[in-house]
Design a protein around this motif. Structure first.
Motif, short mmCIF file in Angstrom:
data_model
loop_
_atom_site.label_atom_id
_atom_site.label_comp_id
_atom_site.label_asym_id
_atom_site.label_seq_id
_atom_site.Cartn_x
_atom_site.Cartn_y
_atom_site.Cartn_z
N LYS A 185 0.87 -1.18 0.00
CA LYS A 185 0.00 0.00 0.00
C LYS A 185 0.90 1.23 0.00
O LYS A 185 1.09 1.90 1.03
N ALA A 186 1.46 1.52 -1.18
CA ALA A 186 2.48 2.56 -1.29
C ALA A 186 1.94 3.94 -0.92
O ALA A 186 2.64 4.73 -0.27
N LYS A 210 10.55 7.05 1.78
CA LYS A 210 9.79 7.79 0.78
C LYS A 210 10.53 7.83 -0.56
O LYS A 210 9.92 7.61 -1.62
N ALA A 211 11.84 8.06 -0.49
CA ALA A 211 12.64 8.13 -1.72
C ALA A 211 12.64 6.79 -2.45
O ALA A 211 12.57 6.74 -3.69
N ALA A 212 12.71 5.70 -1.70
CA ALA A 212 12.71 4.36 -2.31
C ALA A 212 11.40 4.08 -3.03
O ALA A 212 11.39 3.55 -4.14
N ILE A 213 10.28 4.46 -2.39
CA ILE A 213 8.97 4.25 -3.02
C ILE A 213 8.85 5.09 -4.30
O ILE A 213 8.41 4.61 -5.34
N GLU A 214 9.24 6.35 -4.20
CA GLU A 214 9.13 7.24 -5.35
C GLU A 214 9.99 6.77 -6.51
O GLU A 214 9.60 6.88 -7.68
N ILE A 216 10.72 3.65 -7.19
CA ILE A 216 10.04 2.49 -7.79
C ILE A 216 8.86 2.95 -8.65
O ILE A 216 8.66 2.47 -9.76
N LEU A 217 8.09 3.92 -8.14
CA LEU A 217 6.92 4.42 -8.86
C LEU A 217 7.34 5.11 -10.16
O LEU A 217 6.64 5.01 -11.18
N ASN A 218 8.49 5.79 -10.13
CA ASN A 218 8.97 6.49 -11.34
C ASN A 218 9.43 5.53 -12.43
O ASN A 218 9.45 5.88 -13.61
N GLU A 219 9.81 4.32 -11.99
CA GLU A 219 10.27 3.32 -12.96
C GLU A 219 9.11 2.64 -13.67
O GLU A 219 9.27 2.05 -14.73
N GLU A 220 7.95 2.70 -13.02
CA GLU A 220 6.79 1.98 -13.58
C GLU A 220 6.15 2.75 -14.74
O GLU A 220 6.24 3.96 -14.82
#
Length: 220
Positions: A185-186, A210-214, A216-220
């Motif tokens: 649940k990002a 937060k940086a790690a999630i962002e 990953i989301l930017n790669e998608e």
């Protein structure tokens, strides 16, 4: 107010040097009473005078081998020095002698945590929360132990309770964010990382999360 009561009152007010004088007088008046030695030991521990504190606790135990609070004091003394096995032994002795306060269960649980025995810590931390259900520090430590033993939903509920008591608990927000992250649940995770950073802008773990999630989301 007798000397012992006066000493304890001064200690609570932070007037340590004055308290020393009254503790000394109390012990001179009643040299066979372990209570004076235990309280003087507590004062010395607060002043980081570990060697003398240990001697006073030992003297109290010499006078009364069933002085539970003296063993508790020794537990705190060894915990402060990162001697967790010795702390564990003394907390357990205090409990065996009838000390049933939440703090002794909390501290025993923490000694197990520091020794890497997360599952052994759980029942003591649970009991500590039962004895002090509104103590945010106790609840938070229990939540950490649940998370460390992969009981994520239970940990999540505890972190939520901590925040309900103290909305400004940045570490509870961070750890709640981690539980959401583990549940994929990002958005919820980022929300709580942001709240942790609002409360404590230099919260490095929240920044990293937060940086790690962002990323990953930017790669998608």
């Amino acid at each position: 107010m007798d000397n012992l009561e006066q000493a304890i009152s001064l200690m609570k007010e932070g007037k340590m040097e004055e308290a020393v004088q009254f503790f000394t007088a109390a012990i001179e008046e009643k040299p066979d009473d372990p209570v004076g030695y235990i309280n003087f030991g507590n004062l010395l521990l607060h002043m980081n005078d570990y060697d003398r504190a240990e001697r006073f606790y030992m003297k109290a135990i010499e006078l009364d081998e069933k002085a539970a609070t003296a063993f508790y004091g020794l537990g705190n003394l060894y915990f402060e020095q990162s001697k967790y096995k010795k702390a564990q032994k003394n907390y357990q002795q205090a409990m065996e002698l009838g000390l049933e306060e939440g703090d002794v269960f909390l501290m025993l649980g923490l000694t197990f945590q520091h020794q890497g025995h997360q599952k052994l810590a759980l029942p003591y931390l649970l009991r500590a929360t039962e004895l002090a259900p509104e103590d945010e520090s106790t609840l938070f430590q229990y939540g950490l132990a649940l998370a460390q033993t992969e009981q994520i939903e239970d940990a999540q509920n505890i972190f939520k309770k901590v925040i309900s008591i103290n909305e400004e608990h940045s570490d509870a927000h961070y750890n709640l964010g981690v539980t959401y992250l583990l549940q994929d649940k990002a958005d919820d995770a980022i929300q709580h990382f942001d709240q942790a950073l609002t409360i404590q802008p230099n919260h490095e773990l929240a920044m990293n999360g937060k940086a790690a999630i962002e990323a990953i989301l930017n790669e998608e």
